[in-house]
Design an enzyme around this catalytic site. Structure first.
Site, PDB file in Angstrom:
ATOM      1  N   HIS A   1     -43.724   5.095 -12.425  1.00 29.97           N
ATOM      2  CA  HIS A   1     -44.373   6.322 -12.465  1.00 29.97           C
ATOM      3  C   HIS A   1     -45.505   6.162 -11.961  1.00 29.97           C
ATOM      4  O   HIS A   1     -45.913   5.283 -11.273  1.00 29.97           O
ATOM      5  CB  HIS A   1     -44.568   6.655 -14.201  1.00 29.97           C
ATOM      6  CG  HIS A   1     -43.436   6.791 -15.023  1.00 29.97           C
ATOM      7  ND1 HIS A   1     -42.700   7.750 -15.075  1.00 29.97           N
ATOM      8  CD2 HIS A   1     -42.912   5.865 -15.997  1.00 29.97           C
ATOM      9  CE1 HIS A   1     -41.554   7.383 -15.906  1.00 29.97           C
ATOM     10  NE2 HIS A   1     -41.654   6.275 -16.177  1.00 29.97           N
TER      11      HIS A   1
ATOM     12  N   CYS B   1     -37.019   6.638 -13.646  1.00 33.35           N
ATOM     13  CA  CYS B   1     -36.895   6.022 -14.993  1.00 33.35           C
ATOM     14  C   CYS B   1     -35.567   6.781 -15.578  1.00 33.35           C
ATOM     15  O   CYS B   1     -34.482   6.502 -15.058  1.00 33.35           O
ATOM     16  CB  CYS B   1     -38.215   6.485 -15.751  1.00 33.35           C
ATOM     17  SG  CYS B   1     -38.399   5.701 -17.203  1.00 33.35           S
TER      18      CYS B   1
ATOM     19  N   ARG C   1     -39.232  -3.660 -24.699  1.00 32.73           N
ATOM     20  CA  ARG C   1     -39.811  -2.674 -23.862  1.00 32.73           C
ATOM     21  C   ARG C   1     -40.383  -3.053 -22.624  1.00 32.73           C
ATOM     22  O   ARG C   1     -41.273  -4.008 -22.961  1.00 32.73           O
ATOM     23  CB  ARG C   1     -40.581  -1.569 -24.527  1.00 32.73           C
ATOM     24  CG  ARG C   1     -40.360  -0.194 -24.131  1.00 32.73           C
ATOM     25  CD  ARG C   1     -40.888   0.831 -25.097  1.00 32.73           C
ATOM     26  NE  ARG C   1     -41.101   2.082 -24.391  1.00 32.73           N
ATOM     27  CZ  ARG C   1     -40.297   2.951 -24.136  1.00 32.73           C
ATOM     28  NH1 ARG C   1     -38.959   2.649 -24.649  1.00 32.73           N
ATOM     29  NH2 ARG C   1     -40.329   3.830 -23.372  1.00 32.73           N
TER      30      ARG C   1
END
Ligand SMILES: [Zn+2]
Lengths: 239, 434
Positions: free
Chosen positions: A189, A91, A124
């Site tokens: 993640h 990320c 997003r």
């Protein structure tokens, strides 16, 4: 010989549990009967140069800019790459290793270790990711959870980490991440190594640690998450 | 003077619906009347303030952790004639509470979700905003904590006095526009969230107090402080003590912040308010104890709720696991945040390693996390009722009679909802709620 795992800046790039990647690697090294030294390097600490494997995680814009400034100072990761030691960057950490990234509306220089540029995405990208890895990690699929506003553009001759069936990954090319020399970058993640034991074993094999297999129950989380997402395989998206 | 027609209609409709909902589950009963009131009259909050709440002093409570507990503290300090929301802290939950209030009340105390503080404050013009803390919670929903903190800061012009946690850089960085601030400090707690300065991203250094080496942002001098022993400090002198009646250092700080808020609206000395405080029952099932009459050995179950790493660590570090079976429950529904990565930020490594039963829809995630932390995972059982039953069996074998359960939001709620299957009877420290 002691295996040295270096987790970079979990104090500022640790917002999404990515320090867990370091914990899993250390656990696996110990299961393989080796001793492991896990160093969590704080944002104000000196980055050790003698590590065997380096990890960078996700974080918010401000901390990301701060981490990039720290790593530009003295270029410790350039020397890690010269020594051909693996780096797993997730990320914000993945973006920092590229040529440029955007934080709080400003385009900032990255470390230039990856031939990528990260820009602000249209919306997003948040949610479960399912993909097929290109690297021989012993898994037919990979799973994770993404949460990022940035979109990453790879140079055309680069090798992404995997092809995305569910989720956004890099954001525009139907792929996630990159495998470039000793660096693996990704938006996943979960943490990524908790969800994908094969990737953990593959990274360890690259530093000569042979964990012939992880305990069977380590694969349960991978299997459970894949099953939860497998519908995505039937609606395969165009790259 | 009466409410404008539209607001009156909104209120009457909401009340009718609330009456109709009394037989339906509690949670829905809290939100539907308010949703309809706001649909009929979008200015329902400000219309209430301008007319029926003309003589009402309002306290809003916000922050990541401890809203419900702190609101309950304030309620217990202000007495019975208080308008207050229980459970739903979104605008419609607040509108429901206002619609059901009868006549003019001297005080309203409302917990508010961080994202809605500016809207609710603009409507109700509170005397006090209590801002407890800002830490990572449900990041996939709330995006960035820093933006959320800035959002709370936007309410400054609607608030008379801010009562806030001096130890939290994210709060301090967004407090500049408040007309008056009372800074409160508690015993040292989790500081894992804001090492980069929230104003300039420079580095923060922590000693007795924190400060930024680049831009000079620093911890404000605290007006009131409570230490780990519950002593209340003001200007370097002990002026009283705080007795929250609930365990944990964070509850000492919550109790002090509640006392300061009540002292402000009631014009009383803080030490006097604090001396009255004690909440001996659990708040909304948090810290409640139950007697499991349908389980082997009829053990006691103590239930804890925590939603994020700071909350889990705080709760786990005060549980005495030597004498009890430990059950940890994890879900990842929308209300919890869909991402379970945060469990890797719970410092299980620093806790006492105790054999643990994991449960909930994401029990598998927890099992791996605990194994890596060196815990013995004795069972992975997604069904929470079966997990507690298994814990009861283990407890009986070992001659123990206590089970401690900690779960995140929807895991906790669904356990409480299935309590009939466990034969749970609320024990001495419990409140029959949820
Ligand atoms: Zn600063």
């Amino acid at each position: 010989m002691t295996v040295k795992i270096v987790s970079l800046f979990p104090d500022v790039l640790g917002t999404y549990g990515d320090h867990g990647n370091a914990r899993i690697l250390a656990h696996l090294v110990r299961l393989a009967g080796r001793t492991c030294e896990l160093t969590a390097v704080g944002i104000n600490d000196v980055v050790p140069l003698d590590g065997d494997l380096y990890l960078l995680g996700g974080g918010e814009d401000g901390p990301q800019a701060l981490a990039a400034r720290r790593l530009a100072d003295g270029s410790p990761l350039h020397r890690v790459v010269e020594r051909n030691r693996p780096i797993l960057a997730v990320c914000a950490g993945y973006q920092v290793l590229g040529r440029s990234f955007v934080a709080e509306g400003t385009t900032l220089p990255g470390l230039g270790l990856l031939p990528i540029d990260s820009v602000r995405g249209r919306a997003r990208m948040v949610g479960e990711v399912l993909m097929t890895p290109f690297a021989p990690i012993g898994q037919s699929l990979m799973t994770g959870f993404e949460n990022h506003g940035g979109q990453t553009i790879l140079d055309s001759d680069c090798q992404p980490l995997g092809r995305v069936y569910r989720g956004a990954g890099n954001g525009g090319d139907g792929h996630d991440g990159i495998v470039h020399g000793s660096i693996v970058g990704s938006y996943l993640h979960g943490p990524i190594l908790a969800r994908n034991p094969g990737l953990a074993l593959w990274l360890l094999s690259r530093i000569g640690v042979d964990v012939s297999d992880v305990p069977a129950h380590h694969w349960r989380l991978y299997e459970e998450r894949v099953r939860a997402s497998e519908g995505a395989l039937w609606t395969r998206r165009r790259a | 003077m009466d409410l404008p027609l539209r607001a009156r209609l909104a209120r009457q409709t909401a009340r009718l619906i609330a009456r109709g909902l009394q037989v339906t589950p509690r949670f829905q009963g809290e939100t539907l009347p308010g949703r309809i009131a706001l649909r009929i009259d979008p200015g329902f909050l400000s219309h209430n303030r301008e007319v029926s709440m003309l003589h009402t002093q309002t306290v809003l409570v916000t922050g990541t952790n401890g809203k419900t507990t702190t609101t309950a503290f304030i309620r217990s300090l202000l007495g019975p004639s208080v308008v207050s929301n229980r459970g739903s802290n979104l605008p419609w939950g607040i509108a429901s509470a206002l619609a059901q209030s009868t006549g003019a009340t001297p005080y309203a105390v409302l917990e508010v979700d961080e994202a809605y503080v500016p809207a609710v404050a603009a409507g109700l013009q509170p005397a006090v905003l209590v801002w407890l803390n800002m830490s990572r919670d449900q990041l996939d929903r709330n995006l960035e904590v820093r933006r959320l903190a800035a959002r709370v800061g936007e309410s400054a012009s609607s608030v008379d006095t801010l009562v806030a946690n001096a130890s939290d850089p994210l709060i301090v960085a967004n407090s500049a526009n408040f007309g008056a601030c009372v800074w409160v400090k508690g015993p040292p707690e989790w500081e894992g969230d804001a090492q980069a300065c929230p104003r300039c991203t420079g580095e923060l250094t922590y000693a007795e107090t924190w400060s930024c080496t680049s831009c000079g942002l620093q911890e404000p001098a605290s007006d009131y402080e409570v230490d780990g022993g519950g002593q209340l400090w003001h200007d370097g002198v002990i002026i009283g003590s705080v007795h929250p009646g609930l365990p944990g250092n964070f509850n000492l700080l919550n109790a002090l912040m509640a006392s300061v808020a009540v002292a402000l609206v009631g014009r009383e000395p803080v030490w006097e308010v604090a001396s009255r405080l004690s909440l001996t029952s659990g708040v909304e099932g948090r810290f409640a104890s139950w007697w499991l009459t349908a389980c082997e050995g009829t053990p006691t179950l103590i239930t804890y709720l925590a939603k994020n790493p700071a909350g889990w660590h705080a709760n786990l570090s005060m549980i005495d696991t030597n004498e009890s079976e430990l059950v940890l429950g994890l879900n990842a529904r929308i209300a919890d945040g869909r991402d379970t990565s945060w469990i890797w930020d719970v410092e299980f490594e620093r806790l006492q390693r105790t054999p643990t039963i994991v449960t909930g829809e994401r029990a598998t995630d927890l099992a791996l996390r605990l194994e890596v932390a060196g815990f013995e995972v004795v069972a992975v059982e997604p069904s929470q009722v079966r997990a507690v039953g298994f814990a009861a069996k283990r407890a009986a074998q070992k001659g123990r009679n206590r089970i401690v359960y900690l779960g995140n939001y929807t895991a906790f709620r669904s356990l409480i909802a299935t309590r009939a299957e466990l034969g749970a009877v609320v024990g001495l420290t419990g409140e029959a709620v949820l």
